[in-house]
Design a protein around this motif. Sequence first.
Motif, mmCIF file in Angstrom:
data_model
loop_
_atom_site.group_PDB
_atom_site.id
_atom_site.type_symbol
_atom_site.label_atom_id
_atom_site.label_comp_id
_atom_site.label_asym_id
_atom_site.label_seq_id
_atom_site.Cartn_x
_atom_site.Cartn_y
_atom_site.Cartn_z
ATOM 1 N N UNK A 281 6.914 8.684 -1.733
ATOM 2 C CA UNK A 281 6.199 7.417 -1.555
ATOM 3 C C UNK A 281 4.683 7.620 -1.553
ATOM 4 N N UNK A 282 4.246 8.762 -1.048
ATOM 5 C CA UNK A 282 2.812 8.977 -0.889
ATOM 6 C C UNK A 282 2.138 9.468 -2.160
ATOM 7 N N UNK A 283 2.890 10.149 -3.030
ATOM 8 C CA UNK A 283 2.281 10.752 -4.218
ATOM 9 C C UNK A 283 2.938 10.242 -5.495
ATOM 10 N N UNK A 284 4.226 10.605 -5.685
ATOM 11 C CA UNK A 284 4.897 10.270 -6.951
ATOM 12 C C UNK A 284 6.376 10.584 -6.822
ATOM 13 N N UNK A 285 7.238 9.681 -7.349
ATOM 14 C CA UNK A 285 8.669 9.912 -7.278
ATOM 15 C C UNK A 285 9.116 11.134 -8.055
ATOM 16 N N UNK B 68 -4.482 11.930 3.846
ATOM 17 C CA UNK B 68 -5.209 10.979 4.705
ATOM 18 C C UNK B 68 -6.443 10.372 4.030
ATOM 19 N N UNK B 69 -7.123 11.172 3.204
ATOM 20 C CA UNK B 69 -8.302 10.639 2.514
ATOM 21 C C UNK B 69 -7.911 9.646 1.422
ATOM 22 N N UNK B 70 -6.727 9.828 0.858
ATOM 23 C CA UNK B 70 -6.270 8.931 -0.204
ATOM 24 C C UNK B 70 -5.617 7.669 0.344
ATOM 25 N N UNK B 71 -5.229 7.696 1.619
ATOM 26 C CA UNK B 71 -4.446 6.598 2.198
ATOM 27 C C UNK B 71 -5.130 5.225 2.100
ATOM 28 N N UNK C 27 -3.353 2.073 0.259
ATOM 29 C CA UNK C 27 -3.010 0.908 1.077
ATOM 30 C C UNK C 27 -3.617 -0.366 0.499
ATOM 31 N N UNK C 28 -4.844 -0.255 -0.017
ATOM 32 C CA UNK C 28 -5.493 -1.433 -0.629
ATOM 33 C C UNK C 28 -4.701 -1.919 -1.841
ATOM 34 N N UNK C 29 -4.262 -0.989 -2.682
ATOM 35 C CA UNK C 29 -3.492 -1.360 -3.866
ATOM 36 C C UNK C 29 -2.188 -2.033 -3.469
ATOM 37 N N UNK C 30 -1.512 -1.487 -2.465
ATOM 38 C CA UNK C 30 -0.255 -2.080 -2.022
ATOM 39 C C UNK C 30 -0.466 -3.483 -1.464
ATOM 40 N N UNK C 31 -1.557 -3.678 -0.703
ATOM 41 C CA UNK C 31 -1.838 -5.017 -0.163
ATOM 42 C C UNK C 31 -2.048 -6.016 -1.298
ATOM 43 N N UNK C 32 -2.782 -5.606 -2.323
ATOM 44 C CA UNK C 32 -3.016 -6.503 -3.461
ATOM 45 C C UNK C 32 -1.702 -6.829 -4.168
ATOM 46 N N UNK D 145 4.819 -2.598 7.003
ATOM 47 C CA UNK D 145 4.413 -1.496 6.135
ATOM 48 C C UNK D 145 5.517 -1.175 5.160
ATOM 49 N N UNK D 146 5.375 -0.049 4.487
ATOM 50 C CA UNK D 146 6.331 0.306 3.458
ATOM 51 C C UNK D 146 5.968 -0.336 2.145
ATOM 52 N N UNK D 147 6.963 -0.596 1.303
ATOM 53 C CA UNK D 147 6.674 -1.142 -0.023
ATOM 54 C C UNK D 147 7.747 -2.112 -0.505
ATOM 55 N N UNK D 148 8.522 -2.713 0.435
ATOM 56 C CA UNK D 148 9.563 -3.653 0.019
ATOM 57 C C UNK D 148 9.541 -4.905 0.881
ATOM 58 N N UNK D 149 10.017 -5.997 0.289
ATOM 59 C CA UNK D 149 10.246 -7.252 0.998
ATOM 60 C C UNK D 149 11.733 -7.407 1.263
ATOM 61 N N UNK D 150 12.071 -7.915 2.443
ATOM 62 C CA UNK D 150 13.459 -8.207 2.800
ATOM 63 C C UNK D 150 13.587 -9.718 2.760
ATOM 64 N N UNK D 151 14.187 -10.231 1.685
ATOM 65 C CA UNK D 151 14.134 -11.648 1.352
ATOM 66 C C UNK D 151 15.479 -12.308 1.626
ATOM 67 N N UNK D 152 15.428 -13.456 2.303
ATOM 68 C CA UNK D 152 16.651 -14.203 2.577
ATOM 69 C C UNK D 152 16.775 -15.347 1.582
#
Length: 487
Positions: A328-332, A376-379, A383-388, A411-418
């Motif tokens: 998740x932090x670098x690349x799958x 930590x320096x890349x975080x 995070x900004x990209x994920x928020x956008x 946090x994370x990278x998924x939505x739990x949608x009902x």
Amino acid sequence: MDRNRQTPQLDELIDLLGDWSSGEGPLYRRLTDAVGRAVRSGDLRTGDRLPSERRLADALSVSRATVVAAYDALRGSGLAETRRGSGTQVSGGASAHRVPVDGRVRGGQATAVVQRLITQPPDLISLGQAAEAGGPDLAQALLDLVRDDLPGMVGEAGYHPAGLPALRAAIAAHHTAHGLPTVPDQVVVTTGATQAVALSAQLHLGRGSTAVVESPGWPGCLDVLRAAGSRLVGVPLDSDGVRIDRLAAALAEHRPALLYLMPTYHNPTGTLMSAGRRRRVAELAAEHGVTVLEDSAHAAGLAPGQAPPPIAATPAGGTVLTVGSLTKAVWGGLRIGWIRAPRDTVARLARLKALNDLGSPLLDQALAARLLPALPALAPERARILRERLTTITRLLAEQLPDWRWQAPQGGSVLWVRLPAGTDARLYARVALRHGAEVIPGATMDATGAHDDYVRIPYSFAPETAAALVDRLSAAWTALSRSSGHP
């Protein structure tokens, strides 16, 4: 005929059919071909009963005429027969040969997700993968590795079953900075977080054992626990993490061998377990003598202090194995994970690791050793990209699917949608697949079978992919609504 084998249930059969609706020709012919492939491969065998025409048509969201025509074609080719009072079943003329092991987990829920990951159908947007593309930092680190480290590395044999010493040291420093004092001897490197979970399951679970898990969870990891022979007991969550009252009851009643949790940005709800809740989990686990498997795959990219210290940092006296990963932090594609555990546990895990593959690829480990200290320096930028991207996909969903509901993830990278009341997400997923979107229905993510009106939607897609995805989801929703009369 194997008398100990049970006829596949409806959902299992549909998993066996895979992406049956893709391809060319009439829909009934595609369905006929898919059932035929399952028979010839041995996934369906002589005597296996097929669902009634109406039941299969409803499950696939197709007309009954499509299924009637498919069954007629199967009977005509000798692959099926219909007997009065017994319905339609695979005929005696079908091949009885079957590969002894097919990679499916008995009672598992991730078969379809795994199969599509293997086959990679063209023009399919998969919601089973919540990972970003690799960034320029990855490419630069690789160039530096080739220039500075490779000449020395190729001079040795290259076998490090427990992990490259430089990476074990970097992982130990990473955990220490995040509030969990660690030395390199407490780390074993794995080929991704999935192998870390699998090795931990091999060590602690066996046939007839019990594992307590969160409900919902990620089906791939749940199937890894099942594959070790374990029965799963689900415990629900609230906004603070796994519910302590239900967890205490489950531990007392079932006396599990393992407790598997995702405390930092739980998948799929995005919940961040509080420090107080982590402390109570550790206390309960110590009280009941159960080992905790703490999956922190989403935590590697966080700066120190962004999340509470791991459960393993709580001085409660219990045994905790902490899983980490760079996916998740670098690349799958960088298949590097690890387990942080007591030294004696690491020694046993390293022996299991050696039996599996003698050690993860050394060049990948050397690359990870360079990248981990820089996370930590890349975080902030990640995070900004994920928020956008979260803003983009929630706007698109609100515009095109206004009846769908979700809570903003912590946090994370998924939505739990009902989905709207009365919707079967499994049926919607089958319709969405025909519109080019792989949807993961909630029931496949819950060991109890609940959450059948939820879907998991990653929001890590680039904006143009997110737009195409929501278009496909909307088209599938319209198609389902028309066929079922759903408002």
